[in-house]
Each structure stands twice: as structure tokens, then as C-alpha cells.
Design a protein around this motif. Structure first.
Motif, PDB file in Angstrom:
ATOM      1  N   PRO A  52    -102.744  47.057 -38.383  1.00  6.16           N
ATOM      2  CA  PRO A  52    -104.086  47.656 -38.471  1.00  6.16           C
ATOM      3  C   PRO A  52    -105.083  46.893 -37.594  1.00  6.16           C
ATOM      4  O   PRO A  52    -105.761  45.977 -38.056  1.00  6.16           O
ATOM      5  N   LEU A  53    -105.143  47.265 -36.332  1.00  6.07           N
ATOM      6  CA  LEU A  53    -105.988  46.561 -35.369  1.00  6.07           C
ATOM      7  C   LEU A  53    -107.467  46.590 -35.761  1.00  6.07           C
ATOM      8  O   LEU A  53    -108.198  45.639 -35.514  1.00  6.07           O
ATOM      9  N   HIS A  54    -107.878  47.668 -36.388  1.00  5.42           N
ATOM     10  CA  HIS A  54    -109.255  47.789 -36.887  1.00  5.42           C
ATOM     11  C   HIS A  54    -109.270  48.831 -37.998  1.00  5.42           C
ATOM     12  O   HIS A  54    -108.374  49.682 -38.060  1.00  5.42           O
ATOM     13  N   PRO A  55    -110.272  48.797 -38.885  1.00  4.05           N
ATOM     14  CA  PRO A  55    -110.372  49.869 -39.884  1.00  4.05           C
ATOM     15  C   PRO A  55    -110.632  51.207 -39.175  1.00  4.05           C
ATOM     16  O   PRO A  55    -111.257  51.233 -38.106  1.00  4.05           O
ATOM     17  N   PRO A  56    -110.162  52.322 -39.744  1.00  4.25           N
ATOM     18  CA  PRO A  56    -110.404  53.618 -39.110  1.00  4.25           C
ATOM     19  C   PRO A  56    -111.902  53.830 -38.831  1.00  4.25           C
ATOM     20  O   PRO A  56    -112.748  53.525 -39.666  1.00  4.25           O
ATOM     21  N   ALA A  57    -112.180  54.314 -37.633  1.00  5.28           N
ATOM     22  CA  ALA A  57    -113.541  54.624 -37.176  1.00  5.28           C
ATOM     23  C   ALA A  57    -114.429  53.394 -37.013  1.00  5.28           C
ATOM     24  O   ALA A  57    -115.638  53.514 -36.863  1.00  5.28           O
ATOM     25  N   HIS A  58    -113.834  52.186 -37.034  1.00  4.93           N
ATOM     26  CA  HIS A  58    -114.608  50.948 -36.856  1.00  4.93           C
ATOM     27  C   HIS A  58    -113.928  50.012 -35.863  1.00  4.93           C
ATOM     28  O   HIS A  58    -113.560  48.886 -36.205  1.00  4.93           O
ATOM     29  N   PRO A  59    -113.783  50.438 -34.610  1.00  6.07           N
ATOM     30  CA  PRO A  59    -113.115  49.580 -33.629  1.00  6.07           C
ATOM     31  C   PRO A  59    -113.858  48.270 -33.369  1.00  6.07           C
ATOM     32  O   PRO A  59    -113.264  47.318 -32.857  1.00  6.07           O
ATOM     33  N   GLU A  60    -115.115  48.191 -33.738  1.00  4.99           N
ATOM     34  CA  GLU A  60    -115.881  46.955 -33.552  1.00  4.99           C
ATOM     35  C   GLU A  60    -115.428  45.853 -34.515  1.00  4.99           C
ATOM     36  O   GLU A  60    -115.726  44.681 -34.298  1.00  4.99           O
ATOM     37  N   ARG A  61    -114.685  46.200 -35.555  1.00  4.58           N
ATOM     38  CA  ARG A  61    -114.193  45.214 -36.525  1.00  4.58           C
ATOM     39  C   ARG A  61    -112.729  44.877 -36.217  1.00  4.58           C
ATOM     40  O   ARG A  61    -111.838  45.092 -37.023  1.00  4.58           O
ATOM     41  N   SER A  62    -112.517  44.316 -35.071  1.00  8.46           N
ATOM     42  CA  SER A  62    -111.174  44.037 -34.571  1.00  8.46           C
ATOM     43  C   SER A  62    -110.469  42.934 -35.358  1.00  8.46           C
ATOM     44  O   SER A  62    -111.084  41.957 -35.782  1.00  8.46           O
ATOM     45  N   ARG A  63    -109.174  43.127 -35.522  1.00  9.19           N
ATOM     46  CA  ARG A  63    -108.305  42.115 -36.146  1.00  9.19           C
ATOM     47  C   ARG A  63    -107.333  41.550 -35.117  1.00  9.19           C
ATOM     48  O   ARG A  63    -106.271  41.026 -35.459  1.00  9.19           O
ATOM     49  N   LEU A  64    -107.712  41.652 -33.863  1.00 10.63           N
ATOM     50  CA  LEU A  64    -106.857  41.195 -32.772  1.00 10.63           C
ATOM     51  C   LEU A  64    -106.482  39.725 -32.924  1.00 10.63           C
ATOM     52  O   LEU A  64    -105.335  39.349 -32.662  1.00 10.63           O
ATOM     53  N   GLU A  65    -107.407  38.890 -33.333  1.00  9.76           N
ATOM     54  CA  GLU A  65    -107.114  37.456 -33.463  1.00  9.76           C
ATOM     55  C   GLU A  65    -105.934  37.207 -34.394  1.00  9.76           C
ATOM     56  O   GLU A  65    -105.145  36.288 -34.155  1.00  9.76           O
ATOM     57  N   GLU A  66    -105.805  38.002 -35.440  1.00  8.29           N
ATOM     58  CA  GLU A  66    -104.655  37.836 -36.344  1.00  8.29           C
ATOM     59  C   GLU A  66    -103.357  38.159 -35.625  1.00  8.29           C
ATOM     60  O   GLU A  66    -102.356  37.465 -35.796  1.00  8.29           O
ATOM     61  N   LEU A  67    -103.366  39.202 -34.812  1.00  8.17           N
ATOM     62  CA  LEU A  67    -102.168  39.573 -34.061  1.00  8.17           C
ATOM     63  C   LEU A  67    -101.808  38.509 -33.032  1.00  8.17           C
ATOM     64  O   LEU A  67    -100.638  38.282 -32.739  1.00  8.17           O
ATOM     65  N   LEU A  68    -102.810  37.830 -32.504  1.00 12.59           N
ATOM     66  CA  LEU A  68    -102.580  36.786 -31.500  1.00 12.59           C
ATOM     67  C   LEU A  68    -102.238  35.429 -32.107  1.00 12.59           C
ATOM     68  O   LEU A  68    -101.912  34.497 -31.377  1.00 12.59           O
ATOM     69  N   THR A  69    -102.306  35.300 -33.414  1.00  8.86           N
ATOM     70  CA  THR A  69    -102.085  34.018 -34.097  1.00  8.86           C
ATOM     71  C   THR A  69    -100.678  33.452 -33.929  1.00  8.86           C
ATOM     72  O   THR A  69    -100.533  32.261 -33.658  1.00  8.86           O
ATOM     73  N   PRO A  70     -99.616  34.246 -34.092  1.00  8.15           N
ATOM     74  CA  PRO A  70     -98.274  33.649 -34.018  1.00  8.15           C
ATOM     75  C   PRO A  70     -97.982  33.014 -32.662  1.00  8.15           C
ATOM     76  O   PRO A  70     -98.362  33.539 -31.612  1.00  8.15           O
ATOM     77  N   SER A  71     -97.286  31.891 -32.715  1.00  7.57           N
ATOM     78  CA  SER A  71     -96.846  31.229 -31.483  1.00  7.57           C
ATOM     79  C   SER A  71     -95.392  31.585 -31.180  1.00  7.57           C
ATOM     80  O   SER A  71     -94.789  31.016 -30.281  1.00  7.57           O
TER      81      SER A  71
END
Length: 145
Positions: A52-71
């Protein structure tokens, strides 16, 4: 709360696995948990089904940092109709991160469901998910040998 529950469970899983490599993953919120906790549990890879990169209809609330967390390597299977962020958007957002592989699921929504007119029937979506995760796991586990 979800992270704490997973970390407690992961300890038991790791003990039962007797030193075998741990590949973690989840769907939606579970994918977020897997990303955030991958280092803490010593995972060798992360599988995200419908991240879930962002809540529906709220692309400004990105969760990208969580996806980028794993090494460690990350596999994302994402529907191209996902209202939490389409496969194309996830690919675009993670483009500068070589350890993240995004596999679009044609016609799928956030629940990996497809419409009758979708390019792939539901059975083929399930087969795509299973074969892609299996190939990723094989590649990750082989690299660790």
C-alpha cells in the motif's frame, strides 16, 4: 502493534527453522510490517503482495520509505488497478533502488482480484503470483549458499 506481534512470532519461527534463511513477506499492511522488521528478524529477502504505497485517493501520504527500508532484495507484486498505488507508480517510485523488483499483475486490484474483462483470469493471476514468488525465493536462497 503489528510489528511487535510479528517480532515475537518471528523469534519462534526462527527457532523452529534451526538456522535456515528467513524470507519474510505479507500482503498490504503485512507487507509494510515485513519491510519495517526485515532487519530485526535477519531476513534474507522480503515479498510484498499489494504494497500500500499510499492510502486510496491520498498519494501525498506516501509510504515509500517503508518500502525502501529493507537492505535485502524485495519483490513487489502489484496490481495495475491497485488504488493504494498501481504497479506503474510503485515501479516509478522505486526506480532508483536496484534491490526492489516490481512485478505488475495485469488487471489486478489491491486484493489481487481481476474483472471478467481483465487480460488475465483469476486463476492465471494466482499462478503468476505463486510462480514469481517461488522464483524469487529460489534466487534469494541460492545466492545465500
Amino acid at each position: 502493534m503489528l510489528d511487535a506481534a510479528w517480532l515475537e512470532s518471528a523469534a519462534a519461527v526462527t527457532e523452529l527453522a534451526a538456522g535456515a534463511p528467513l524470507l519474510v513477506g505479507g500482503r498490504s499492511a503485512g507487507a509494510r510490517v515485513a519491510c519495517r522488521t526485515s532487519a530485526a528478524v535477519g531476513a534474507v529477502g522480503v515479498v510484498c503482495l499489494a504494497f500500500p504505497l499510499h492510502p486510496p485517493a491520498h498519494p501525498e501520504r506516501s509510504r515509500l520509505e517503508e518500502l525502501l527500508t529493507p537492505s535485502v532484495p524485495v519483490l513487489v507484486l502489484q496490481g495495475d488497478r491497485d488504488t493504494f498505488g498501481s504497479a506503474g507508480l510503485v515501479e516509478q517510485e522505486a526506480a532508483d533502488r536496484p534491490g526492489i523488483q516490481v512485478v505488475p499483475v495485469p488487471g489486478a486490484d489491491h486484493g489481487m482480484r481481476v474483472l471478467k474483462a481483465s487480460p488475465l483470469p483469476q486463476r492465471e493471476v494466482a499462478a503468476l503470483v505463486v510462480s514469481t514468488v517461488a522464483a524469487f525465493a529460489d534466487r534469494i536462497l541460492a545466492a545465500g549458499r
